[in-house]
Design a protein around this motif. Structure first.
Motif, PDB file in Angstrom:
ATOM      1  N   LEU A 155       0.826  -1.210   0.000  1.00 31.11           N
ATOM      2  CA  LEU A 155       0.000   0.000   0.000  1.00 31.11           C
ATOM      3  C   LEU A 155       0.857   1.255   0.000  1.00 31.11           C
ATOM      4  N   ALA A 156       1.957   1.239   0.737  1.00 23.38           N
ATOM      5  CA  ALA A 156       2.857   2.393   0.751  1.00 23.38           C
ATOM      6  C   ALA A 156       3.455   2.620  -0.635  1.00 23.38           C
ATOM      7  N   TRP A 157       3.821   1.547  -1.321  1.00 20.28           N
ATOM      8  CA  TRP A 157       4.355   1.687  -2.675  1.00 20.28           C
ATOM      9  C   TRP A 157       3.296   2.249  -3.607  1.00 20.28           C
ATOM     10  N   LEU A 158       2.056   1.785  -3.471  1.00 16.75           N
ATOM     11  CA  LEU A 158       0.968   2.254  -4.327  1.00 16.75           C
ATOM     12  C   LEU A 158       0.703   3.735  -4.097  1.00 16.75           C
ATOM     13  N   VAL A 159       0.678   4.172  -2.836  1.00 14.22           N
ATOM     14  CA  VAL A 159       0.464   5.587  -2.538  1.00 14.22           C
ATOM     15  C   VAL A 159       1.606   6.421  -3.103  1.00 14.22           C
ATOM     16  N   LYS A 160       2.828   5.962  -2.922  1.00 15.15           N
ATOM     17  CA  LYS A 160       3.985   6.685  -3.456  1.00 15.15           C
ATOM     18  C   LYS A 160       3.915   6.763  -4.981  1.00 15.15           C
ATOM     19  N   TYR A 161       3.497   5.682  -5.593  1.00 12.91           N
ATOM     20  CA  TYR A 161       3.405   5.630  -7.056  1.00 12.91           C
ATOM     21  C   TYR A 161       2.387   6.649  -7.569  1.00 12.91           C
ATOM     22  N   PHE A 162       1.238   6.730  -6.903  1.00  9.77           N
ATOM     23  CA  PHE A 162       0.211   7.662  -7.345  1.00  9.77           C
ATOM     24  C   PHE A 162       0.579   9.098  -7.028  1.00  9.77           C
ATOM     25  N   ARG A 163       1.287   9.338  -5.912  1.00  7.25           N
ATOM     26  CA  ARG A 163       1.669  10.701  -5.544  1.00  7.25           C
ATOM     27  C   ARG A 163       2.739  11.260  -6.468  1.00  7.25           C
ATOM     28  N   GLN A 164       3.521  10.433  -7.085  1.00  6.07           N
ATOM     29  CA  GLN A 164       4.568  10.912  -7.978  1.00  6.07           C
ATOM     30  C   GLN A 164       4.005  11.347  -9.320  1.00  6.07           C
ATOM     31  N   GLY A 165       2.744  11.096  -9.569  1.00  4.49           N
ATOM     32  CA  GLY A 165       2.129  11.535 -10.818  1.00  4.49           C
ATOM     33  C   GLY A 165       2.163  10.478 -11.899  1.00  4.49           C
ATOM     34  N   GLN A 166       2.970   9.463 -11.712  1.00  4.16           N
ATOM     35  CA  GLN A 166       3.037   8.421 -12.724  1.00  4.16           C
ATOM     36  C   GLN A 166       1.801   7.543 -12.664  1.00  4.16           C
TER      37      GLN A 166
END
Length: 146
Positions: free
Chosen positions: A98-109
């Motif tokens: 979940l942390a990776w998913l949140v980071k992925y979405f927050r980076q704009g990608q």
């Protein structure tokens, strides 16, 4: 020449400089201190080994008598520990995902990927709806002929 052949080999070797090592007072004190200490530690380890062997000899019949209780208890405890560890591993994996998913979405990608996933879902829903209508029409045609 005959005299040289009969003489032992070691008599012909001469060391140019023989050194004798003198032991200092601090080294003597170290030996005097550590020798009894090493002996005492060796004696203590022998006493502990003897006590361990006696304790094992006394406890072995108790283990045999109580093994019908001890074996299932150890098995249950082992399974409980395994369950807790597995649960923790799955929890850590879920949190890191979940942390990776949140980071992925927050980076704009992730926005592009989310849009693509949304479009694919809509396309699949449209395809399934279209196929369902086709099957419905074919069913009506077959039912109308009968």
């Amino acid at each position: 020449m005959a005299d040289q052949q009969q003489q032992p080999y070691y008599q012909h070797q001469h060391e140019p400089h023989q050194t004798t090592k003198n032991i200092s007072g601090s080294q003597i004190m170290t030996i005097i201190t550590l020798f009894p200490l090493g002996g005492l530690l060796l004696l203590i380890s022998g006493i502990i080994l003897t006590g361990t062997i006696i304790g094992l000899a006394v406890a072995t019949p108790l283990f045999v008598i109580f093994s019908p209780v001890l074996v299932p208890a150890v098995l249950a405890l082992g399974l409980a520990v395994t369950g807790f560890l597995t649960s923790g591993a799955f929890g850590i994996t879920a949190l890191s995902s979940l942390a990776w998913l949140v980071k992925y979405f927050r980076q704009g990608q992730g926005y592009d990927a989310a849009e693509m996933a949304k479009q694919r879902a809509q396309g699949m829903a449209g395809y399934v709806g279209h196929r369902a209508r086709d099957v419905g029409h074919k069913t009506q045609d077959v039912a109308g002929r009968a």
